[in-house]
Scaffold this active site. Sequence first.
Site, PDB file in Angstrom:
ATOM      1  N   GLY A 139       0.776  -1.066   0.167  1.00 51.90           N
ATOM      2  CA  GLY A 139       0.065  -0.098  -0.082  1.00 51.90           C
ATOM      3  C   GLY A 139       0.967   1.537   0.098  1.00 51.90           C
ATOM      4  N   ASP A 149       0.013   3.236   4.338  1.00 50.90           N
ATOM      5  CA  ASP A 149      -0.882   4.053   3.485  1.00 50.90           C
ATOM      6  C   ASP A 149      -1.868   4.713   4.293  1.00 50.90           C
ATOM      7  OD1 ASP A 149      -1.838   1.480   3.924  1.00 50.90           O
ATOM      8  OD2 ASP A 149      -2.572   1.038   1.844  1.00 50.90           O
ATOM      9  N   PHE A 186     -14.196   3.446   2.737  1.00 52.56           N
ATOM     10  CA  PHE A 186     -13.201   2.767   1.957  1.00 52.56           C
ATOM     11  C   PHE A 186     -12.750   3.496   0.820  1.00 52.56           C
ATOM     12  CE2 PHE A 186     -11.199  -0.921  -0.242  1.00 52.56           C
ATOM     13  CZ  PHE A 186     -10.595  -1.333   0.891  1.00 52.56           C
ATOM     14  N   ASP A 212      -6.266   2.582   9.930  1.00 53.56           N
ATOM     15  CA  ASP A 212      -7.657   2.419  10.030  1.00 53.56           C
ATOM     16  C   ASP A 212      -7.949   1.809  11.499  1.00 53.56           C
ATOM     17  OD1 ASP A 212     -10.216   1.788   9.614  1.00 53.56           O
ATOM     18  OD2 ASP A 212      -9.848   0.033   8.302  1.00 53.56           O
TER      19      ASP A 212
HETATM   20  P1  IMP Z   1      -5.482  -1.392   9.944  1.00 50.77           P
HETATM   21  O1  IMP Z   1      -4.780  -2.422  10.462  1.00 50.77           O
HETATM   22  O2  IMP Z   1      -7.002  -1.685  10.124  1.00 50.77           O
HETATM   23  O3  IMP Z   1      -4.988  -0.046  10.338  1.00 50.77           O
HETATM   24  O4  IMP Z   1      -5.349  -1.661   8.514  1.00 50.77           O
HETATM   25  C1  IMP Z   1      -4.404  -1.122   7.570  1.00 50.77           C
HETATM   26  C2  IMP Z   1      -4.268  -1.732   6.351  1.00 50.77           C
HETATM   27  O5  IMP Z   1      -5.628  -1.943   5.918  1.00 50.77           O
HETATM   28  C3  IMP Z   1      -3.704  -0.569   5.460  1.00 50.77           C
HETATM   29  O6  IMP Z   1      -2.342  -0.745   5.355  1.00 50.77           O
HETATM   30  C4  IMP Z   1      -4.416  -0.777   3.906  1.00 50.77           C
HETATM   31  O7  IMP Z   1      -3.681  -1.933   3.563  1.00 50.77           O
HETATM   32  C5  IMP Z   1      -5.853  -1.483   4.699  1.00 50.77           C
HETATM   33  N1  IMP Z   1      -6.887  -0.434   4.578  1.00 50.77           N
HETATM   34  C6  IMP Z   1      -7.651  -0.070   5.563  1.00 50.77           C
HETATM   35  N2  IMP Z   1      -8.719   0.699   4.881  1.00 50.77           N
HETATM   36  C7  IMP Z   1      -8.432   0.808   3.829  1.00 50.77           C
HETATM   37  C8  IMP Z   1      -9.091   1.418   2.841  1.00 50.77           C
HETATM   38  O8  IMP Z   1     -10.210   2.222   3.099  1.00 50.77           O
HETATM   39  N3  IMP Z   1      -8.823   1.394   1.250  1.00 50.77           N
HETATM   40  C9  IMP Z   1      -7.847   0.329   1.120  1.00 50.77           C
HETATM   41  N4  IMP Z   1      -7.131  -0.274   2.036  1.00 50.77           N
HETATM   42  C10 IMP Z   1      -7.441   0.035   3.412  1.00 50.77           C
HETATM   43 MG    MG Z   2      -4.390  -3.007   1.355  1.00 49.98          MG
END
Ligand code: IMP
Ligand code: MG
Length: 175
Positions: free
Chosen positions: A44, A100, A153, A103
């Site tokens: 990402g 990237d 998203f 979340d």
């Molecule tokens: P987290 O572990 O929930 O913080 O998610 C992190 C990873 O989920 C990021 O590095 C992205 O690869 C993916 N991700 C989270 N939200 C999105 C989104 O809105 N679009 C695309 N990828 C996302």
């Molecule tokens: Mg991803």
Amino acid sequence: MMRAELGPTLLDAATIAARLDGLACEITAFYKGKPLTVLAILNGSLLFAADLLRRIPLPLRLETLNVASYHGGMESSGWVTFLQDGLPDFAGRHVLVLDDILDTGCTLQAIRQRLVAEAAPLSVRVAVLLRKNKPRAQPLDADYVGFDIDDAFVVGYGLDHQGHYRNLPDVRVVR
Ligand code: IMP
Ligand code: MG
């Protein structure tokens, strides 16, 4: 699997470029004179890292880490798979992790824990292009944030939906 339908542009390429100038200034000021290793989380952060690093006129090393946290859908799975064995050598280095998007925070929390436990860097900071405005499952925040966005998203500029759309120059919402 059907491609997702794209909604409006959230951040266009010029807006992203202008913000990267500011982020790069902050990062350069902080790491001036420090032994810096940038750790780009793939896939990402590939575009983000490429554009940001060209704006940071410091001696630095670049390493990458391949992780998967999504496993296909639009909801974070909450578990993180490290897709490679071992870690780069961070002894005597300050590490700036690039991702990237922040979340749930699970991915960056897992990465930071592993770095601190196994690689003993001098420090670990986190820079993300995007940070979703939502309650975080993990007590992790980013030190550098490109844009705070609503909890939708998004794809483009490195972010994918089931492997698609990483090459869009803009960040767009998925309907
Ligand atoms: P987290 O572990 O929930 O913080 O998610 C992190 C990873 O989920 C990021 O590095 C992205 O690869 C993916 N991700 C989270 N939200 C999105 C989104 O809105 N679009 C695309 N990828 C996302
Ligand atoms: Mg991803």
